[in-house]
Structures are given as structure tokens and as C-alpha cells.
Design a protein around this motif. Structure first.
Motif, PDB file in Angstrom:
ATOM      1  N   SER A 141      -5.285   5.372  -4.388  1.00 57.91           N
ATOM      2  CA  SER A 141      -5.849   4.859  -3.135  1.00 57.91           C
ATOM      3  C   SER A 141      -6.048   3.350  -3.162  1.00 57.91           C
ATOM      4  O   SER A 141      -6.396   2.748  -2.138  1.00 57.91           O
ATOM      5  CB  SER A 141      -7.195   5.534  -2.851  1.00 57.91           C
ATOM      6  N   LEU A 142      -5.825   2.714  -4.313  1.00 57.34           N
ATOM      7  CA  LEU A 142      -6.092   1.278  -4.447  1.00 57.34           C
ATOM      8  C   LEU A 142      -5.319   0.444  -3.432  1.00 57.34           C
ATOM      9  O   LEU A 142      -5.876  -0.453  -2.792  1.00 57.34           O
ATOM     10  CB  LEU A 142      -5.753   0.827  -5.871  1.00 57.34           C
ATOM     11  N   GLY A 143      -4.025   0.727  -3.273  1.00 58.90           N
ATOM     12  CA  GLY A 143      -3.216  -0.054  -2.347  1.00 58.90           C
ATOM     13  C   GLY A 143      -3.719   0.069  -0.914  1.00 58.90           C
ATOM     14  O   GLY A 143      -3.767  -0.928  -0.166  1.00 58.90           O
ATOM     15  N   ILE A 144      -4.111   1.279  -0.513  1.00 58.19           N
ATOM     16  CA  ILE A 144      -4.614   1.492   0.841  1.00 58.19           C
ATOM     17  C   ILE A 144      -5.950   0.774   1.023  1.00 58.19           C
ATOM     18  O   ILE A 144      -6.214   0.180   2.084  1.00 58.19           O
ATOM     19  CB  ILE A 144      -4.755   2.998   1.134  1.00 58.19           C
ATOM     20  N   CYS A 145      -6.803   0.821  -0.003  1.00 53.99           N
ATOM     21  CA  CYS A 145      -8.085   0.108   0.067  1.00 53.99           C
ATOM     22  C   CYS A 145      -7.856  -1.390   0.272  1.00 53.99           C
ATOM     23  O   CYS A 145      -8.559  -2.043   1.063  1.00 53.99           O
ATOM     24  CB  CYS A 145      -8.893   0.344  -1.207  1.00 53.99           C
ATOM     25  N   LEU A 146      -6.866  -1.949  -0.425  1.00 55.05           N
ATOM     26  CA  LEU A 146      -6.556  -3.373  -0.299  1.00 55.05           C
ATOM     27  C   LEU A 146      -6.066  -3.708   1.107  1.00 55.05           C
ATOM     28  O   LEU A 146      -6.517  -4.683   1.723  1.00 55.05           O
ATOM     29  CB  LEU A 146      -5.513  -3.764  -1.341  1.00 55.05           C
ATOM     30  N   ALA A 164       0.825  -1.207   0.000  1.00 51.10           N
ATOM     31  CA  ALA A 164       0.000   0.000   0.000  1.00 51.10           C
ATOM     32  C   ALA A 164       0.856   1.253   0.000  1.00 51.10           C
ATOM     33  O   ALA A 164       0.589   2.209  -0.738  1.00 51.10           O
ATOM     34  CB  ALA A 164      -0.934  -0.012   1.213  1.00 51.10           C
ATOM     35  N   CYS A 165       1.897   1.271   0.828  1.00 49.07           N
ATOM     36  CA  CYS A 165       2.780   2.441   0.908  1.00 49.07           C
ATOM     37  C   CYS A 165       3.495   2.678  -0.417  1.00 49.07           C
ATOM     38  O   CYS A 165       3.541   3.815  -0.915  1.00 49.07           O
ATOM     39  CB  CYS A 165       3.803   2.258   2.031  1.00 49.07           C
ATOM     40  N   LEU A 166       4.057   1.597  -0.985  1.00 45.51           N
ATOM     41  CA  LEU A 166       4.795   1.739  -2.236  1.00 45.51           C
ATOM     42  C   LEU A 166       3.883   2.136  -3.394  1.00 45.51           C
ATOM     43  O   LEU A 166       4.254   2.948  -4.248  1.00 45.51           O
ATOM     44  CB  LEU A 166       5.525   0.428  -2.564  1.00 45.51           C
ATOM     45  N   PHE A 167       2.683   1.551  -3.417  1.00 47.97           N
ATOM     46  CA  PHE A 167       1.737   1.872  -4.485  1.00 47.97           C
ATOM     47  C   PHE A 167       1.379   3.355  -4.436  1.00 47.97           C
ATOM     48  O   PHE A 167       1.339   4.037  -5.476  1.00 47.97           O
ATOM     49  CB  PHE A 167       0.475   1.013  -4.342  1.00 47.97           C
ATOM     50  N   TYR A 168       1.127   3.861  -3.239  1.00 49.73           N
ATOM     51  CA  TYR A 168       0.784   5.283  -3.090  1.00 49.73           C
ATOM     52  C   TYR A 168       1.949   6.175  -3.511  1.00 49.73           C
ATOM     53  O   TYR A 168       1.773   7.134  -4.270  1.00 49.73           O
ATOM     54  CB  TYR A 168       0.390   5.581  -1.640  1.00 49.73           C
ATOM     55  N   ILE A 169       3.139   5.867  -3.023  1.00 52.55           N
ATOM     56  CA  ILE A 169       4.309   6.700  -3.319  1.00 52.55           C
ATOM     57  C   ILE A 169       4.602   6.725  -4.817  1.00 52.55           C
ATOM     58  O   ILE A 169       4.810   7.794  -5.406  1.00 52.55           O
ATOM     59  CB  ILE A 169       5.537   6.200  -2.526  1.00 52.55           C
ATOM     60  N   CYS A 170       4.611   5.543  -5.431  1.00 53.62           N
ATOM     61  CA  CYS A 170       4.980   5.459  -6.845  1.00 53.62           C
ATOM     62  C   CYS A 170       3.941   6.096  -7.777  1.00 53.62           C
ATOM     63  O   CYS A 170       4.283   6.539  -8.874  1.00 53.62           O
ATOM     64  CB  CYS A 170       5.197   4.002  -7.250  1.00 53.62           C
ATOM     65  N   SER A 171       2.697   6.171  -7.336  1.00 51.99           N
ATOM     66  CA  SER A 171       1.660   6.720  -8.211  1.00 51.99           C
ATOM     67  C   SER A 171       1.332   8.188  -7.919  1.00 51.99           C
ATOM     68  O   SER A 171       0.502   8.783  -8.620  1.00 51.99           O
ATOM     69  CB  SER A 171       0.375   5.881  -8.109  1.00 51.99           C
TER      70      SER A 171
END
Length: 575
Positions: free
Chosen positions: A328-333, A296-303
Motif C-alpha cells: 500500500s506504500l505507493g498508493i499512500c504516497l 503507485a500502480c507499478l509498486f502495487y502490481i510488482c509487490s
């Protein structure tokens, strides 16, 4: 199937007010309402769509979708809002399928899609027609992730190539798809537990199709940021953490967010941002065994990292709810997995609390959709919470003017100018109202003020030229319209108005040439057909005049029946 049905029902309930919403004249005009490319259906439309940018952003696939809708349904706001919702819903279903394919429990996958579907922060991307680009790029982006995961699982080259294709379609819908290669590396890490050399090299095809398209937008917006320490660091930290804070506390969502003042470390908005930013690496380290948290953290940072700003040199806000749509997808997951585990093992009271929170999110999303019902509701909502936004007062004034509430509109535009004395657009909008009211000298004063601030303000040049024409100051009118034409050589309205000036001067050949150009760039400009028909009449070319009258009538312009019968008789006599 029960999960899918429930997801559709809850999403439709949350976004129901959108189906009754109108367009808003905040970029909907630039992208659709006043965009001839989105409303032209000749063979030249496709090259024009893929050969131009809108508002300095290259989004041809989004504009193509508008063009197709306009072809079949005209400017019916229900259709455009419905299609935005359908794209949002399809995205949620793809997310559901993707999470299941990643090996996550179906219950957690359903909760992931549900959180994404009903989160209030996603309203802007669905309820605002202009943000079709969010839903469209996100759908293709997620399909690219889905196919890439299939490639990782089965090593099928076809899945890999389809993933690259979806990545290409995604960047054609919105430049934010630039982050896709980085996100795919996160998927490599999540699938294999590490990133190998092949995982890096197989991103080259994505880069080859994404970077050239992204460059078209970048070169139109490239600038050197104004870096001032320590303010720039504080702004950077605030913009980096804004989306996280707003995601978890979506209580007041606005179309425009102002930078918190004053900009210093003692302002809680900035001190809390610094703390969150500093705590993130430690949180990732101490939770390094929680792969979904790291994901979730990496997905948010990279996007989102390329959206973190260090300055505030532009007139618009540097953050927006729409920028958190797909990131927000990674955080939702991650949240969905925690909620699902708690639902299986938690107490009844905690389960009730979870369902209560989901219900409140649905209600909040429903009410937030009502904010986007029309121009008036949108800017009244903004000004309820933010009274220092010149852009909001300007937009509210323009909205009131469209409803013929001119006196109130002038008051709001004056407030905008009090906050921002060098606001060319507010001067133009107020001048436009004065012109409608017949206060031509006040209008000319405002247009001059706008042009003093911005000598290339096309609207002020056109409107001032029209006033000069009404005042029989033809030389000055032509000077303004010629200057506007050089700035925007494909603007049909400029040629149409210049044609009127040439007709008044008796230069009928030049008038016809300008009307021809106007219709070349906007074949549906009914007033150009009427104006050209009048010139044909003066040239005694009654057959051509008749054709133009009929074309104007087909486009919905009311024609005096007696005039039409007269010109038909003259055309018959000529033949």
C-alpha cells in the motif's frame, strides 16, 4: 521534529488497544507459544532457528526476534505487541525519510507516513503477533529502498552494498521480500525516467541473496493450481483487485475472507473486479504524466502479483489484510501528494472533510485493534459477518475450550463439521475436549474420524495414544506414539508421553531414553523432568531424581514439599 512527534502520537493513539491484547491461538501457537525453537536458549538454538521452517514458511529472522524476547521477558504478550508497534512506527519513520529523499515535499511525506501509520487495513500486521514478519520484512525492505535511492543519487558503492544486505535481511523475515528487485526497477524508472541496462544488471546481487532463501519456502508450498474456466479468471481478477477495493473501503475487516458466491460474472464482486482490472491500463495511459500515479500502480502490481490466485483448493482464505501492508506504500504516497496539494489550495470545507476522514481512520483503526484483543473477540467478530466459515467455528470452539467453556465449544466445533464434514482438525479439537471431560469413547471416535481423513494427523495420534495408555492398552498406545514420532521426530511431547507408557510397562531404561530425548528437544519441559525423576526413584538413583525435581521446580512446577524432603534425605544417605 513536530511532524515526527505528531506521527508518533497519532500512531500510538490508533494502536493503543494492542498494548492490552493477549496472544491469539491462530498461528501464535505455531510460531511462538508451542514452538520450542522460539523458547530454547541453548547454543544449539541459532542453528535450529536458521535450519527449520515454521508452518511451511522460512522466516528465521522473525523467529529469532521471538527467541530474544522470550529470553528476556518470557511469554509476556505486552512486550511482543509493543515490539510489533515499535517496528511499525520505525517503518513509518523510514517511509517519511525515504519520501523526502525522493524529492517530495515534507508535508506530503508526513501525510504519506501518517496514512500508512493509521490505515485500518494495517491493523492485522501490527496487532497479530504472528505477523511480526510483516513489520520486520517491510522495515528492512524499505531501508533497502532508502539506501538504493542514496546509491542512485550519490553513486556510492557502500550504499548499494548496504541495500543488498537489507534486502537479504528482509527475505529472512518473510518471503514477500521476493518482490524487492522488481520494486528497485520502479525506483530506477522514477529516478531516471527510464530503465537502462545497468539498472537491470545491478539487480543480480539482490537475486543471488533473495532467490535461494525464497526457494526454501516455495518448494514447501509448490503446487499445480486447479484451473477451471471461467471461474479461475474471475477468482484471479477478484484476488488481484480485492486489496485495492478494501484499501479504499476499509469498513469491515476480517481475519478470514470467503470467496464470494456464486462464482460467476453476474456476481457484483466479480464483475466489478473485471471492470477495475480492465480499466487500470487505460487509467495508467491517460495519467501517464502523473508519475506518482504510475509509481503507485507499478509498486502495487510488482509487490502483489504473485498473490493473485486462480483457484481455491486450500482450506484457508486466499486473501488477507496483511498482504496489503507494504504494497500500500505507493498508493499512500500518491494519495498523500493529492491531499497535500488540496490542503494548500482547497477550500476550508474540503480541508475539514480531509481532516475528518483522517480522524475516522484513526477511530476505525482503534476499534479494529480491539478485535484482536484475544481469541474470543477475534472469532466473534469474524462470525458476526461470516457464518459459513468452518475454520472460524473451529477456532472459536478451540478458544472457548481454552476457557473451559467445553459445552459451548463442542457446539461450535459441531457447526464446523456440519459445514466441512472432512475437517480433521475440528474432529481432533472436539475429541480433545471429550478426552478432558472423561468421555473417552467419544474422544476415540473423533480421533479415528480425524485419522481416517488424515492418517498423518499427529495430534490425533498422540492423544489417542494417551487414551490407550490410560486404558492399559499399551501395545496400541505405542503403535500410535511410534507413528507420531516418525512423522515429527523432534516433538518433545511425543517422547514424554511414550516414556510414560514405557514406565507403566516397567521398561525403565527405554523410559529414561525417551525423557532424555524430550528434554533434548525442549529443555524447558517441566513434566519430562518430573517423569524422569520418578523413574530415577524406581531405579534407586536418588541423586539424579533430586536434580530433576529441582529442575522442574525452577521451571515453575509445584512439587510436594514432603516428597522433596524425602528424596533429599535419600540422596544424602546415598552419598
Amino acid at each position: 521534529m513536530k511532524n515526527v512527534f505528531l506521527l508518533i502520537c497519532l500512531a500510538a493513539l490508533s494502536f493503543w488497544p494492542c498494548f492490552k491484547a493477549d496472544f491469539v491461538h491462530w498461528d501464535d501457537d505455531l510460531h511462538l507459544l508451542d514452538n520450542p525453537i522460539a523458547q530454547t536458549h541453548s547454543p544449539s538454538a541459532i542453528p535450529a532457528i536458521f535450519g527449520s521452517s515454521i508452518n511451511k514458511t522460512y522466516i528465521p529472522l522473525t523467529i529469532l526476534s521471538f527467541n530474544i524476547e522470550h529470553y528476556f521477558f518470557g511469554l509476556n504478550p505486552f512486550i511482543f505487541h509493543l515490539n510489533n508497534f515499535i517496528l511499525h512506527l520505525l517503518l513509518c519513520l523510514v517511509i517519511y525519510a525515504l519520501v523526502i529523499r525522493m524529492g517530495i515535499d515534507r508535508g506530503a511525506a508526513f501525510l504519506t507516513a501518517l496514512l500508512f501509520a493509521i490505515h485500518p487495513m494495517h491493523v492485522e500486521s501490527v496487532a497479530w503477533v504472528t505477523q511480526r514478519k510483516d513489520a520486520l520484512y517491510s522495515l528492512f525492505y524499505t531501508l533497502a529502498l532508502f539506501q538504493y535511492w542514496k546509491y542512485l543519487t550519490y553513486h556510492r558503492r557502500g550504499s548499494y552494498l548496504i541495500s543488498v544486505l537489507f534486502g537479504f535481511l528482509s527475505i529472512l523475515a518473510k518471503p514477500m521480500a521476493l518482490s524487492l528487485p522488481l520494486t528497485l526497477l520502479i525506483f530506477d524508472w522514477y529516478y531516471q525516467g527510464r530503465i537502462i541496462k545497468q539498472a537491470v544488471t545491478n539487480k543480480l546481487p539482490y537475486l543471488l541473496v533473495i532467490l535461494p532463501v525464497a526457494w526454501i519456502t516455495y518448494q514447501q508450498n509448490a503446487r499445480i493450481p486447479l484451473v477451471v474456466f471461467p471461474e479461475s479468471i474471475l477468482i484471479w481478477a477478484w484476488s488481484a483487485t480485492f486489496y485495492i477495493k478494501k484499501f479504499f473501503t476499509p469498513f469491515v475487516l476480517l481475519p478470514l475472507y470467503q470467496l464470494p458466491q456464486p462464482i460467476n460474472i453476474f456476481n457484483p464482486s466479480y464483475s466489478s473486479s473485471i471492470l477495475i482490472l480492465a480499466a487500470t491500463p487505460f487509467a495508467m495511459f491517460f495519467n501517464r504524466k502523473d508519475r506518482l500515479f504510475i509509481f503507485a500502480c507499478l509498486f502495487y502490481i510488482c509487490s502483489t502479483f504473485f498473490l493473485w490466485r486462480m483457484d481455491n483448493t486450500v482450506d484457508v482464505t486466499i486473501v488477507g489484510d496483511r498482504f496489503m501492508y507494504l504494497p500500500s506504500l505507493g498508493i499512500c504516497l500518491w494519495l498523500a501528494s493529492l491531499i497535500f496539494e488540496h490542503l494548500k489550495t482547497g477550500k476550508t470545507s474540503s480541508r475539514i472533510a480531509i481532516f475528518g476522514i483522517l480522524a475516522l481512520m484513526t477511530v476505525q483503526t482503534f476499534w479494529q485493534c480491539r478485535v484482536w484483543r484475544n481469541d474470543i473477540t477475534l472469532w466473534e467478530h469474524e462470525l458476526k459477518y461470516e457464518q459459513k466459515s468452518a475454520l472460524a467455528y473451529n477456532s472459536y470452539g478451540a478458544a472457548l475450550s481454552k476457557r473451559n467453556n467445553h459445552n459451548s465449544a463442542i457446539l461450535e466445533l459441531t457447526k464446523a463439521l456440519e459445514l466441512k464434514p472432512d475437517y480433521a482438525l475440528a474432529y481432533y479439537n472436539r475429541g480433545h475436549i471429550y478426552s478432558k471431560l472423561g468421555n473417552l469413547e467419544e474422544a476415540l471416535t473423533d480421533f479415528q474420524s480425524a485419522l481416517t481423513i488424515n492418517p498423518k494427523h499427529i495430534g490425533s495420534l498422540i492423544d489417542r495414544g494417551i487414551i490407550y495408555s490410560r486404558q492399559k492398552r499399551f501395545s496400541e498406545a505405542l503403535n500410535d506414539l511410534d507413528a507420531a514420532q516418525k512423522l515429527d521426530p523432534k516433538n518433545a511431547g511425543i517422547y514424554n508421553n511414550r516414556g510414560i507408557v514405557y514406565k507403566q510397562l516397567g521398561e525403565l531404561k527405554k523410559a529414561v531414553e525417551d525423557y532424555n530425548r524430550a528434554l533434548q528437544f525442549n529443555p524447558d519441559l517441566a513434566s519430562a523432568f518430573i517423569n524422569r525423576a520418578r523413574v530415577w526413584q524406581e531405579l534407586n538413583n536418588n541423586s539424579e531424581a533430586l536434580k530433576d525435581f529441582h529442575n522442574a521446580q525452577k521451571l515453575g512446577l509445584r512439587i510436594n514439599i514432603e516428597d522433596l524432603e524425602k528424596i533429599e534425605t535419600l540422596a544424602d544417605e546415598t552419598q
